[in-house]
Design a protein around this motif. Structure first.
Motif, PDB file in Angstrom:
ATOM      1  N   ILE A 184       0.874  -1.175   0.000  1.00 33.10           N
ATOM      2  CA  ILE A 184       0.000   0.000   0.000  1.00 33.10           C
ATOM      3  C   ILE A 184       0.906   1.218   0.000  1.00 33.10           C
ATOM      4  O   ILE A 184       1.666   1.442   0.937  1.00 33.10           O
ATOM      5  CB  ILE A 184      -0.936   0.010   1.225  1.00 33.10           C
ATOM      6  CG1 ILE A 184      -1.883  -1.185   1.199  1.00 33.10           C
ATOM      7  CG2 ILE A 184      -1.722   1.314   1.282  1.00 33.10           C
ATOM      8  CD1 ILE A 184      -2.804  -1.275   2.392  1.00 33.10           C
ATOM      9  N   TYR A 232      -4.563   2.706   8.061  1.00 30.31           N
ATOM     10  CA  TYR A 232      -4.755   2.039   6.773  1.00 30.31           C
ATOM     11  C   TYR A 232      -6.227   1.673   6.710  1.00 30.31           C
ATOM     12  O   TYR A 232      -6.716   0.849   7.490  1.00 30.31           O
ATOM     13  CB  TYR A 232      -3.839   0.818   6.658  1.00 30.31           C
ATOM     14  CG  TYR A 232      -2.380   1.212   6.764  1.00 30.31           C
ATOM     15  CD1 TYR A 232      -1.678   1.649   5.650  1.00 30.31           C
ATOM     16  CD2 TYR A 232      -1.741   1.230   8.002  1.00 30.31           C
ATOM     17  CE1 TYR A 232      -0.357   2.068   5.764  1.00 30.31           C
ATOM     18  CE2 TYR A 232      -0.433   1.652   8.118  1.00 30.31           C
ATOM     19  CZ  TYR A 232       0.265   2.071   6.999  1.00 30.31           C
ATOM     20  OH  TYR A 232       1.560   2.486   7.109  1.00 30.31           O
ATOM     21  N   GLU A 234      -8.591   0.679   1.543  1.00 35.48           N
ATOM     22  CA  GLU A 234      -7.227   0.402   1.086  1.00 35.48           C
ATOM     23  C   GLU A 234      -6.866  -1.068   1.302  1.00 35.48           C
ATOM     24  O   GLU A 234      -6.282  -1.715   0.421  1.00 35.48           O
ATOM     25  CB  GLU A 234      -6.235   1.261   1.867  1.00 35.48           C
ATOM     26  CG  GLU A 234      -6.284   2.733   1.570  1.00 35.48           C
ATOM     27  CD  GLU A 234      -5.271   3.502   2.401  1.00 35.48           C
ATOM     28  OE1 GLU A 234      -4.421   4.180   1.803  1.00 35.48           O
ATOM     29  OE2 GLU A 234      -5.315   3.411   3.634  1.00 35.48           O
ATOM     30  N   ALA A 278      -1.748   9.734  -1.197  1.00 36.22           N
ATOM     31  CA  ALA A 278      -2.529   9.032  -0.170  1.00 36.22           C
ATOM     32  C   ALA A 278      -3.603   9.963   0.373  1.00 36.22           C
ATOM     33  O   ALA A 278      -3.460  11.188   0.334  1.00 36.22           O
ATOM     34  CB  ALA A 278      -1.620   8.576   0.965  1.00 36.22           C
TER      35      ALA A 278
END
Length: 869
Positions: A45, A76, A80, A203
């Motif tokens: 990720i 997270y 995701e 992100a």
């Protein structure tokens, strides 16, 4: 947190099964090893190529930097993790962060790194205390780096292997990193010391919160970041899937019905209810095991938030705990207040939307504002605790498609007077996530026409002003047709509600970031809140208790305006005549109307004004201290010991005041009133009266000093009976009586021939001691012409000394050693010598003066030796 006790139980079970099935041992082992080896997966990720020393997961800027402590928290999100392929039930064994620099430790000392991991419902990072940030987490990396166990700082992926598997149960994952390199001397790292990580600039915002420091680890983690280091998760998929769709229904003040969706391969389910936020490893309030997909939790406390966790047991294996599902028990009493009475119906008025079976509107986000005026009109006042809310459904719908529909409800106190378009993260900033629910064919949508309830997972306290309610709805995972009927979710709404109290956005592709569509109609709503009650005081206590006073204290609820208190004799009811009473706005008071050595009961009630009083609670029992000992209470007659070292002393106690009857306890463990046959010394006694009050006294028993005798003599040098002796006495009790060899006399005796005489001393208490006095016939060295040398060296001595004697002609020589009291210690006789060396050993004697008598041809000479060790 991985349940090692359960894991060991399963291992033991496996071993037992393998023992029974020896013929399949090789096959079973190969299958197990093959499953483990093949199940390991690595996903990434964050693919960013940017590099920085400030993007985490921990930080040291450069060799000379004062940044030696850092604490980071990274989120997270569920989306995701799902996109990366990490599914609920996965066992994560390792994470890797992408390092953009090459560093190893070159300074002396240890750097420590701790990594905490937890399942979470968070959608963004938030400032909070470090204790709260890691609450419910598992400490999975606890490592020390130094020049021996060096920092694996090669450019690339840096691995962090977990000490135990982490079971992902769905939702988000929070990873907190605690770094301390304060003990590493500078320069700490090679290069310029900067620890740089690669990060993803695209992100989502606010997924990192951190704090660095130079002096000590930060307590509050407050610095939000919108960039986050690239990460890899290494995991294996569990063969035993955790349960899904956890739910609680029929919630009362002390119980709740629990249920969940079945998992493939399950033989049983282990469930536990813990305090909200305690995590799956928290102490269970209630727990159990069942083959069913439902259970009932009991022994809960009213108006208290709890978390439900459930684990699948597959016989040979088990999943991690799924959860938490949060729920709130009801208060003892509650009231429903309604805002909006409209009869109109629509699928677009919220609180969430799906217009029909074939609609592409599968995501919706609504924000509703309820103004201070509306809330006040409905009777919702400052300080009320809201436990859940209901919206009025105008259609009957249940889920008929496969998959889960999720709904989150955020609530916050606000000063807004109208809904405003804005970013979703801003809309819910400062809100409490109070409903986080999944609907499916197992836990179905309660879609009967009428009021649809949404129970909160924690109490919400209204503090005045407006209330904003934001609803995040996602039914994208439910196959079509999703709902029964035509699939429309219709709501009744009030057309006369103030303008612009709703803002929303619906979507077919994903949750909208910007909520921009203003509406002037709003669905009817009911707020269910705990009916205010005057809470009883708790923690009654009395401190600083004296003979006639005490400080009284208690804890109380903020709703109390004052407190009424009463002190009554112990054992009497609260309505008995009070010894002391009053009312105070404080939670403490002092009473001074008490009697010594008496027990009392304290009762307290809260007075909440218009709400009423709580009623008295208690008793709290306490006892005042005893009165001081009167000056005339204890007298003691003492008989002293007559002679030093004897045991004939006595104490005669008389108690002349106090409450009978009395008991006695001496420091000798005797329990009699009087003592006899005592040696000299200090004696203490505790006297307890009839009220149980202790009094104390001490008595000294004396004795005279020991008799000490010191004797001197004048020698009879001419052997004509002209010697004399004297004795000096100290100690004892005068006057003294003297007896010389059986004849009464005085301290002095004369006309004595050479020899040893014993004198006995008796004092006034008949204490007796005696000493031997030696009258010698010694002459001085000058009268012995043939002595050329007589020395004793060393003198003083610490034990051993040497006597040297030289004569001008042979003679008969004798040597004797005496104490100063005339007691013979050692002697030596030797004839016809002119030279003599003799060692005198006093090492076993006590310090003092000793006499050496040297005789030569029947004449004597005396020498003294001082012994000092």
């Amino acid at each position: 947190m991985f349940d090692w006790s359960m894991y060991r139980t399963k291992i033991n079970y496996r071993l037992m099964r393998l023992t029974r099935l020896l013929s399949f041992l090789a096959i079973g082992l190969s299958l197990i090893l093959g499953d483990i080896a093949n199940a390991q997966t690595t996903v990434t990720i964050g693919m960013g190529s940017s590099s920085s020393s400030t993007r985490g997961p921990f930080q040291r800027a450069d060799t000379n930097s004062s940044t030696v402590f850092s604490r980071f928290v990274q989120i997270y999100t569920a989306a995701e993790l799902a996109s990366a392929g990490i599914v609920s039930g996965s066992a994560i064994t390792q994470v890797n962060w992408e390092l953009a620099s090459s560093n190893t430790i070159i300074g002396s000392g240890d750097a420590t790194l701790k990594v905490y991991v937890k399942n979470s419902s968070a959608t963004m990072a938030a400032a909070d205390t470090w204790v709260n940030q890691i609450a419910g987490s598992s400490l999975l990396v606890d490592h020390v780096y130094n020049t021996t166990n060096n920092f694996p700082g090669a450019n690339g992926w840096m691995p962090f292997v977990f000490s135990a598997p982490f079971i992902y149960t769905g939702g988000a994952i929070e990873i907190a990193v605690d770094w301390d390199c304060s003990q590493v001397s500078t320069p700490a790292f090679n290069g310029n010391g900067a620890i740089k990580f690669r990060w993803e600039s695209t992100a989502p915002d606010t997924l990192v919160v951190k704090r660095t420091a130079s002096s000590s680890p930060s307590t509050n983690i407050t610095d939000l970041k919108d960039e986050r280091a690239n990460i890899q998760f290494v995991y294996s998929s569990s063969a035993c899937a955790p349960p899904t769709a956890l739910n609680a229904s029929n919630i009362t003040t002390t119980s709740a019905d629990l249920n969940w969706a079945a998992a493939m391969g399950a033989t049983a389910y282990n469930w536990k209810v813990v305090a909200a936020g305690a995590g799956s490893g928290g102490t269970a309030v209630d727990e159990g095991s069942t083959a069913s997909t439902m259970a009932m939790a009991s022994n809960l406390m009213e108006l208290t938030p709890y978390d439900l966790y459930v684990q699948t047991d597959c016989g040979m294996d088990s999943s991690g705990f799924a959860g938490p599902f949060g729920f709130l028990t009801l208060p003892d009493s509650q009231t429903t207040a309604q805002i909006g009475f409209g009869s109109s119906s629509s699928s677009t008025r919220g609180p969430f939307q799906r217009s029909d079976t074939n609609s592409s509107t599968i995501f919706s986000r609504f924000v509703h504002v309820y103004t201070a005026a509306e809330l006040a009109t409905a009777g919702i006042t400052n300080g009320l605790t809201i436990t859940h809310l209901n919206w009025e459904l105008a259609s009957s719908n249940v889920v008929i498609g496969d998959g889960n529909a999720t709904m989150k409800v955020y609530v916050k106190n606000s000063s807004a007077t109208a809904a405003m378009a804005g970013d979703w993260s801003t809309q819910i900033a400062g809100s409490d996530l109070l409903v986080d629910h999944e609907y499916n064919t197992t836990n179905n949508f309660p879609g009967a026409n009428g009021w649809m309830p949404f129970a909160f997972a924690a109490p919400f306290v209204y503090t005045g002003g407006s209330i904003e309610i934001a609803v995040d709805w996602d039914c994208s995972q439910v196959s079509t047709p999703a709902f029964s009927g035509d699939g429309s979710l219709k709501w009744r709404w009030e057309s006369t509600a103030p303008d612009f109290l709703v803002v929303k956005k619906t979507s077919s592709s994903g949750p909208s970031s910007n909520i921009s569509d203003l509406k002037d109609e709003r669905a009817n709503i009911q707020f269910v809140y705990a009916t205010p009650v005057c809470e009883e005081p708790t923690a009654l206590n009395a401190t600083n208790i004296g003979q006639s006073s005490a400080d009284l204290s208690w804890s109380g609820d903020s709703s109390a305006m004052s407190f009424n208190w009463r002190v009554v004799p112990a054992g009497d009811s609260v309505n008995a005549t009070a010894v002391d009473s009053g009312s105070t706005s404080m939670m403490m008071v002092s009473t001074t109307a008490l009697t010594a050595a008496t027990s009392y009961d304290l009762y307290v009630e809260a007075d909440c004004g218009t709400i009423g009083t709580s009623g008295y609670v208690g008793p709290f029992t306490f006892t005042t201290t005893c009165a001081d000992t009167p000056a005339t209470m204890i007298t003691a007659m003492v008989t002293s010991v007559s002679c030093n070292g004897e045991r004939n002393g006595a104490i005669d106690i008389t108690v002349t005041a106090g409450v009978p009857s009395f008991s006695f306890l001496w420091n000798t463990a005797d329990t009699t009133e009087d003592l006899s046959d005592l040696a000299a010394g200090l004696y203490t006694v505790t006297i307890t009266d009839g009220d149980g009050c202790p009094y104390f006294d001490s008595v000294m028993v004396d004795e005279p000093d020991a008799l000490v005798l010191s004797a001197t003599s004048v020698p009879d040098t001419a052997n004509a009976g002209l010697g004399s002796a004297s004795v000096m006495v100290t100690g004892g009790t005068p006057p003294y009586a003297y007896v010389w060899d059986g004849m009464a006399g005085s301290a002095d005796s004369s006309g004595l021939a050479a020899g040893t005489y014993m004198v006995t001393i008796t004092d006034a208490n008949d204490c007796i001691d005696s000493v031997d006095v030696m009258v010698d016939n010694a002459v001085s060295i000058s009268h012995l012409d043939y002595i050329t040398d007589l020395t004793i060296m060393p003198n003083p001595t610490n034990g051993m000394t040497l006597l040297d004697l030289s004569l001008s002609q042979n003679a008969e020589v004798g040597i004797s050693v005496y104490t100063i009291r005339g007691e013979l210690i050692a002697g030596l006789a030797q004839k016809n010598v002119s030279q003599l060396r003799h060692q005198i050993d006093l090492s076993s004697q006590a310090d003092g003066v000793y006499v050496v008598r040297v005789t030569i041809n029947n004449q004597a000479v005396m020498k003294k030796i001082l012994l000092h060790k």
